[in-house]
Structures are given as C-alpha cells and as structure tokens.
Design a protein around this motif. Sequence first.
Motif, short mmCIF file in Angstrom:
data_model
loop_
_atom_site.label_atom_id
_atom_site.label_comp_id
_atom_site.label_asym_id
_atom_site.label_seq_id
_atom_site.Cartn_x
_atom_site.Cartn_y
_atom_site.Cartn_z
N VAL A 80 0.82 -1.31 -0.05
CA VAL A 80 -0.06 -0.16 0.12
C VAL A 80 0.75 1.23 -0.05
O VAL A 80 0.69 2.34 -0.63
N LEU A 81 1.86 0.98 0.75
CA LEU A 81 2.82 2.33 0.93
C LEU A 81 3.77 2.84 -0.15
O LEU A 81 4.23 3.87 -0.45
N VAL A 82 4.11 1.64 -1.18
CA VAL A 82 5.06 1.91 -1.79
C VAL A 82 4.69 3.00 -2.99
O VAL A 82 5.63 3.96 -3.29
N GLU A 83 3.69 3.10 -3.59
CA GLU A 83 3.18 3.93 -4.61
C GLU A 83 2.94 5.65 -3.67
O GLU A 83 3.59 6.59 -4.52
N HIS A 84 2.79 5.54 -2.49
CA HIS A 84 2.67 6.80 -1.69
C HIS A 84 4.06 7.59 -1.63
O HIS A 84 4.52 8.50 -1.68
N VAL A 85 5.00 6.26 -1.21
CA VAL A 85 6.52 6.53 -0.98
C VAL A 85 6.90 7.51 -2.44
O VAL A 85 7.71 8.26 -2.46
N LYS A 86 6.80 6.50 -3.48
CA LYS A 86 7.39 6.95 -4.64
C LYS A 86 6.57 8.36 -4.99
O LYS A 86 7.27 8.96 -5.60
N SER A 87 5.39 8.65 -4.62
CA SER A 87 4.88 9.90 -4.96
C SER A 87 5.37 10.91 -4.14
O SER A 87 5.77 12.25 -4.68
#
Length: 100
Positions: A80-87
């Motif tokens: 879940v957090l991967v895309e948010h960290v990337k953003s």
Amino acid sequence: MMPHSDNQPIVPGISLDAAGQATVDPVLADLLFDLAIQLEEPTNQPVDVEHVLAAIILAARKGELDATKPLTADAELVAVLVEHVKSIFTDYDGKVGRDD
C-alpha cells in the motif's frame, strides 16, 4: 495550546493536529524504521521514517488503511505504501515536513 482531543486519528498511535503536525506514539518508532528499510528496495529511494509517516497519512486519507487497525510491518502494508512513497519523491522531491 490545543487540547489533545483536537488531534485527528490516522491509525492507532498516529494522529494529526490542526496544524498538520503528526504525533507518533513512541512504541511505533521501531515499526516505522522497519517499514522504511522494507520500502527502500521497491521504491529505489532512500526512505526514512518521515517518508513512511507521510505515506501512511496519504494512504489513510485515501481510505487505503483502516483507522482502527494497528499497523504491522507486513507485505500488505508495504504494498500500500510503495506508491505513496514513490509519489513523495516524485511530487515533492522527497521533502516532507517543515525541516527539509
């Protein structure tokens, strides 16, 4: 000074005050650190605890986290957090908070 009750709960142990400052229960420190380490490889970024915290807040605001369920450093949460960290790195150049 605002009463503690004005804090908006994000997930158990993490809340935001009216100014947008996060309050993190000290018992979550190791968990956030573990998540930062786990998120470095899939994001290919130098992830730190502040990035993890920001990603958790973003995910919670999008309804991707259960506000009543304690966090665990499991593959589901990391996913879940991967895309948010990337953003955070793409949109904000990795800068979070007022100190950066």
